[in-house]
Design a protein around this motif. Structure first.
Motif, PDB file in Angstrom:
ATOM      1  N   LEU A  78       0.832  -1.201   0.000  1.00 31.20           N
ATOM      2  CA  LEU A  78       0.000   0.000   0.000  1.00 31.20           C
ATOM      3  C   LEU A  78       0.874   1.261   0.000  1.00 31.20           C
ATOM      4  O   LEU A  78       0.553   2.252  -0.665  1.00 31.20           O
ATOM      5  N   LYS A  79       1.987   1.192   0.722  1.00 30.06           N
ATOM      6  CA  LYS A  79       2.917   2.326   0.723  1.00 30.06           C
ATOM      7  C   LYS A  79       3.420   2.583  -0.701  1.00 30.06           C
ATOM      8  O   LYS A  79       3.563   3.741  -1.128  1.00 30.06           O
ATOM      9  N   ILE A  80       3.693   1.519  -1.418  1.00 37.93           N
ATOM     10  CA  ILE A  80       4.194   1.645  -2.794  1.00 37.93           C
ATOM     11  C   ILE A  80       3.170   2.326  -3.698  1.00 37.93           C
ATOM     12  O   ILE A  80       3.498   3.234  -4.470  1.00 37.93           O
ATOM     13  N   VAL A  81       1.913   1.900  -3.599  1.00 37.19           N
ATOM     14  CA  VAL A  81       0.859   2.542  -4.393  1.00 37.19           C
ATOM     15  C   VAL A  81       0.798   4.026  -4.060  1.00 37.19           C
ATOM     16  O   VAL A  81       0.730   4.887  -4.948  1.00 37.19           O
ATOM     17  N   HIS A  82       0.851   4.328  -2.760  1.00 36.32           N
ATOM     18  CA  HIS A  82       0.789   5.716  -2.304  1.00 36.32           C
ATOM     19  C   HIS A  82       1.957   6.523  -2.878  1.00 36.32           C
ATOM     20  O   HIS A  82       1.761   7.647  -3.370  1.00 36.32           O
ATOM     21  N   GLU A  83       3.156   5.951  -2.832  1.00 40.65           N
ATOM     22  CA  GLU A  83       4.332   6.665  -3.351  1.00 40.65           C
ATOM     23  C   GLU A  83       4.219   6.930  -4.850  1.00 40.65           C
ATOM     24  O   GLU A  83       4.492   8.040  -5.326  1.00 40.65           O
ATOM     25  N   ILE A  84       3.796   5.908  -5.598  1.00 45.08           N
ATOM     26  CA  ILE A  84       3.749   6.054  -7.052  1.00 45.08           C
ATOM     27  C   ILE A  84       2.686   7.070  -7.471  1.00 45.08           C
ATOM     28  O   ILE A  84       2.943   7.954  -8.293  1.00 45.08           O
ATOM     29  N   LEU A  85       1.504   6.978  -6.880  1.00 44.84           N
ATOM     30  CA  LEU A  85       0.440   7.910  -7.269  1.00 44.84           C
ATOM     31  C   LEU A  85       0.781   9.330  -6.829  1.00 44.84           C
ATOM     32  O   LEU A  85       0.409  10.299  -7.498  1.00 44.84           O
ATOM     33  N   SER A  86       1.501   9.484  -5.723  1.00 48.52           N
ATOM     34  CA  SER A  86       1.934  10.821  -5.318  1.00 48.52           C
ATOM     35  C   SER A  86       2.991  11.345  -6.284  1.00 48.52           C
ATOM     36  O   SER A  86       2.909  12.481  -6.754  1.00 48.52           O
ATOM     37  N   ASP A  87       3.991  10.514  -6.587  1.00 45.97           N
ATOM     38  CA  ASP A  87       5.071  10.916  -7.498  1.00 45.97           C
ATOM     39  C   ASP A  87       4.548  11.379  -8.852  1.00 45.97           C
ATOM     40  O   ASP A  87       5.060  12.328  -9.428  1.00 45.97           O
ATOM     41  N   LEU A  88       3.536  10.676  -9.362  1.00 48.04           N
ATOM     42  CA  LEU A  88       3.064  10.964 -10.715  1.00 48.04           C
ATOM     43  C   LEU A  88       2.178  12.208 -10.761  1.00 48.04           C
ATOM     44  O   LEU A  88       1.804  12.666 -11.830  1.00 48.04           O
ATOM     45  N   GLN A  89       1.826  12.734  -9.585  1.00 51.04           N
ATOM     46  CA  GLN A  89       1.020  13.965  -9.488  1.00 51.04           C
ATOM     47  C   GLN A  89      -0.241  13.903 -10.342  1.00 51.04           C
ATOM     48  O   GLN A  89      -0.480  14.747 -11.200  1.00 51.04           O
ATOM     49  N   LEU A  90      -1.021  12.872 -10.082  1.00 54.13           N
ATOM     50  CA  LEU A  90      -2.239  12.653 -10.860  1.00 54.13           C
ATOM     51  C   LEU A  90      -3.457  13.286 -10.206  1.00 54.13           C
ATOM     52  O   LEU A  90      -4.581  13.034 -10.612  1.00 54.13           O
ATOM     53  N   GLY A  91      -3.251  14.069  -9.175  1.00 53.34           N
ATOM     54  CA  GLY A  91      -4.375  14.625  -8.441  1.00 53.34           C
ATOM     55  C   GLY A  91      -4.723  13.724  -7.283  1.00 53.34           C
ATOM     56  O   GLY A  91      -3.985  12.810  -6.929  1.00 53.34           O
ATOM     57  N   ASP A  92      -5.894  13.975  -6.698  1.00 53.91           N
ATOM     58  CA  ASP A  92      -6.279  13.263  -5.490  1.00 53.91           C
ATOM     59  C   ASP A  92      -6.600  11.799  -5.802  1.00 53.91           C
ATOM     60  O   ASP A  92      -7.072  11.473  -6.889  1.00 53.91           O
ATOM     61  N   PHE A  93      -6.309  10.926  -4.847  1.00 55.30           N
ATOM     62  CA  PHE A  93      -6.625   9.515  -5.042  1.00 55.30           C
ATOM     63  C   PHE A  93      -7.028   8.882  -3.714  1.00 55.30           C
ATOM     64  O   PHE A  93      -6.829   9.473  -2.644  1.00 55.30           O
ATOM     65  N   LEU A  94      -7.616   7.711  -3.809  1.00 56.15           N
ATOM     66  CA  LEU A  94      -8.071   6.996  -2.620  1.00 56.15           C
ATOM     67  C   LEU A  94      -7.740   5.526  -2.800  1.00 56.15           C
ATOM     68  O   LEU A  94      -7.937   4.968  -3.884  1.00 56.15           O
ATOM     69  N   ILE A  95      -7.200   4.913  -1.751  1.00 58.47           N
ATOM     70  CA  ILE A  95      -6.919   3.478  -1.817  1.00 58.47           C
ATOM     71  C   ILE A  95      -7.938   2.761  -0.929  1.00 58.47           C
ATOM     72  O   ILE A  95      -7.949   2.942   0.288  1.00 58.47           O
ATOM     73  N   LYS A  96      -8.834   1.995  -1.569  1.00 60.12           N
ATOM     74  CA  LYS A  96      -9.833   1.221  -0.832  1.00 60.12           C
ATOM     75  C   LYS A  96      -9.229  -0.122  -0.426  1.00 60.12           C
ATOM     76  O   LYS A  96      -8.549  -0.761  -1.231  1.00 60.12           O
ATOM     77  N   VAL A  97      -9.500  -0.529   0.820  1.00 64.56           N
ATOM     78  CA  VAL A  97      -8.945  -1.777   1.334  1.00 64.56           C
ATOM     79  C   VAL A  97     -10.063  -2.629   1.908  1.00 64.56           C
ATOM     80  O   VAL A  97     -11.012  -2.118   2.509  1.00 64.56           O
TER      81      VAL A  97
END
Lengths: 475, 475
Positions: B162-181
């Motif tokens: 989950l940390k990896i997903v968070h890092e990649i989506l932040s790095d790519l600056q795609l706007g706001d995102f949400l990780i559902k678990v």
């Protein structure tokens, strides 16, 4: 089909017989393989050398799908078409896996009406050939293609393609190599003056193509026996295909009483002369041989063709260097794009394809022999602890390092032993260990250990990132 | 088949009717596309961000063939198996194109008896789905997978994914995102306490999976109508699947009179709590939502599951951020490797798959909108001439530069106009021009021109390489 199914069921039963519930065969498909992390590390090195060279020559990069409409590939590969993988008809379009990157490139140019581009493309292609995996021949394999499309003055792009092969094979330090060059027009002219009927040009060309694997006597008997060529014509071809050399041979053939009367041969020889002049300017004629036995299998070539072979290492004590197989090939195909254009508009193209599987086999064997230790990760630091109950502190620290761009790992154990953590660094080549301990946490420091020297220093937490960067930066 | 062939022939006739000899359709197969050099430049940026992150977390890399034995994929994907591409039976093994990278990974682990690895794999996968290309849904698309295999203490590797997903989506600056678990065990426990019969767990799970695309009422009627679930059971499920939150919701459900009595649900909720504790240490709970409606389609998940969605940009003036589609997903699959092992030995695994097509669409649109000029080559210098008859000198110089590792080009014309050569630099972004002229050759210098400023300096030929390096080195 029924027979095939029965055979498969038998194979299944044989291999999975001892366990009722696991009846499948645990393998990759015939002629394919996985790449392990260590193999990937070697593969990346090869790709890196190739891509660096392609970029040095100003190429852009494109990508195309792994399959094409079946009809896109039809009629482009001559006798080799039988090796194309088709997809099952599951409704919709009929598809085939790409056989090379050249036909998809030509389709791409025609579809997008591009008349001028210099591009590279690195991707897997598929051939239902008899695999010989120890010799680097697979059914799924990479091609690294560089092509120049456009209407230009003769032989300048052709010479650059040969320069590229020369640069890549030199960079990879694969030992001695030779680039054989010929021209389809010289071959066709030669066939004509030897008395081969027009209708037999392509099939006799395929026979000549086998000269690198078969002696002339066998090729001759294929021409005469299977393909119905007159023995006299075959013998005349035999005289020519033994010839190889440089500018001197080109000059001699330009004076050849028969060849010089043939328009195609004359054109081809004239361009070959120009090519060798450019190759002289590039300083690479030492490894280039004009070779009348080189034919290349594919149907679509129209001008210069070439093939690079690695020569056996000198330390094998053989008298003459022996070819151990082709690692690159290419040529000019001025008609292929026109086959796709609705109005038949031609875009002249010349290109080269590097085959990495054989190169990769050689480098892999070399790494094995040298006992060189190849790292398969780039981790700079392991976040460890010497005491128990510090998982949370380890996780906090490793997240800090990740967020600062440091390549860091942590063992996925609540309470790993310090020895196991250090051993993990030894095994995987991680150079640094950041050790969190209760006393250090109170003091606001982290103990940084250099794995190789066992040196340990306390670093203030706020300076840790900088310290790791400094200690792991490449010189 | 005859009908299909007739249809195809009709299509062919329609599209190629005006030209007798070109009867084919000039296109890529349905649901696939080419990547142009400009698109490749954007794609490389995305890959670079993703690979950098995977390496930061200590992953090795592997590769597997594009097709597998058909039976390797059989029974792994539930209802989605119908979307698998099969190869035509041309004699020999029955093959299918890979549907994801997870099943080949599990096959690789079992085949090589690997019980412990952290690897990434970036490759194309194939699904005969209904393409929606404007929304980034293709039949051939990339997956970027990171997986951790091995027996470890609970939820530490899961949290890292989950940390990896968070890092990649932040790095790519795609706007706001949400990780559902969510967790498969919580879902199964929920189904049990709601009164779903065991035999209907998987199919009801598939229905729940549709909640991101359909309103609850439609999903409910599928459960009751098509799948024969009792209306009461469906309503009980409806109460649960509306819930989403964080640690507070987990605590509440641990007290839930029905769920807390179910062994599976309790295990799942206990681990979910642990996961959230680790995510808190990683500082990323702000973008994580425990969501009981998340089901994930694939059959092989056994524990934690998750999915990342991009939220609509705020400047669209909508009251609540709306999901614009999933860009990453993953979960734990502890049983999959055991399905391949002859003795059924399990290797616990957890992993994440990043889907780049949707990300790529967004970035491509952004580049279009910004009018940012993207260079598609890296050429540092064009070797040019102002006078005629200098082709040979240009070729000699460009070869010198290539041999020194300089990225250089030359126009493939005997006597190109200087203006055309300068225009080529403007068009392609080449920053420098090395101009050879007769006087300069006599003086042993080359004129170096800076395209942007039109500044020209004479540089001694032996210093040219160094001068170009200095002027084009990245700061």
């Amino acid at each position: 089909i029924a027979k095939e199914v029965a055979k498969l069921l038998e194979m299944k039963a044989q291999l999975g017989g001892d366990e009722g519930k696991h009846k499948f065969v645990l393998k990759t498909p015939k002629g394919t393989r996985d790449y392990s992390p260590k193999q990937m590390a070697i593969r990346e090195r090869v790709f890196d050398a190739i891509i660096t060279c392609f970029k040095r020559h100003g190429a852009e990069v494109i990508d195309t799908p792994v399959f094409e409409l079946k009809e896109t590939l039809t009629g482009k590969y001559g006798e080799d078409s039988k090796l194309i993988y088709d997809l099952k008809d599951q409704g919709g379009e009929l598809l085939s896996l790409r056989y090379d990157l050249t036909v998809p490139f030509a389709r791409y140019l025609a579809m997008n009406k591009i008349t001028n581009i210099k591009r590279y493309h690195i991707a897997k292609v598929y051939r239902r050939d008899n695999p010989a995996m120890t010799r680097g021949r697979y059914r799924e394999f990479y091609q690294c293609d560089f092509d120049i499309a456009g209407q230009f003055d003769p032989m300048i792009p052709d010479a650059e393609c040969l320069k590229i092969v020369h640069e890549i094979l030199s960079d990879l330090q694969l030992g001695d190599f030779l680039i054989k060059v010929n021209d389809r027009r010289i071959l066709d002219g030669m066939f004509a003056v030897c008395g081969v009927p027009d209708s037999k040009f392509r099939t006799i060309c395929s026979s000549v193509d086998k000269l690198d694997k078969m002696p002339w006597e066998e090729v001759r008997s294929e021409m005469v026996g299977e393909k119905g060529l007159s023995p006299e014509a075959a013998d005349r071809i035999g005289d020519y295909v033994q010839l190889h050399g440089g500018l001197d041979l080109i000059e001699r053939l330009l004076q050849d009483p028969k060849l010089s009367q043939n328009k195609l041969a004359k054109e081809g020889l004239g361009d070959m002369k120009l090519l060798f002049e450019y190759l002289t300017l590039f300083g690479i004629t030492g490894k280039i041989s004009f070779d009348l036995s080189l034919a290349r299998g594919l149907d679509y070539y129209t001008g210069v063709i070439f093939e690079a072979v690695l020569l056996q290492q000198e330390n094998d004590h053989v008298e003459e260097p022996v070819s151990v197989g082709s690692v690159a090939g290419g040529g000019r195909y001025d008609g292929l794009v026109g086959m796709f254009d609705p109005k038949g508009r031609k875009v002249p193209c010349v290109g080269v394809s590097i085959g990495i599987e054989r190169i990769f086999s050689i480098l892999e064997q070399r790494v094995e022999a040298s006992e060189e230790k190849i790292r398969t990760t780039e981790t700079q630091v392991l976040v460890a602890s010497a005491q128990k109950k510090l998982l949370e502190e380890r996780l906090k620290l490793v997240a800090e390092l990740w967020d600062a761009g440091i390549k860091a790992e942590v063992l996925y154990k609540k309470n790993p032993k310090l020895l196991n953590q250090l051993q993990y660094c030894e095994d995987t080549g991680i150079p640094l260990v950041a050790i969190v301990g209760e006393q250090e946490l109170k003091d606001g420091v982290i103990k940084l250990r250099v794995v190789a020297t066992r040196e340990e220093v306390n670093v203030r937490r706020e300076s840790l990132v900088e310290e790791i960067r400094m200690r792991t930066s490449q010189p």
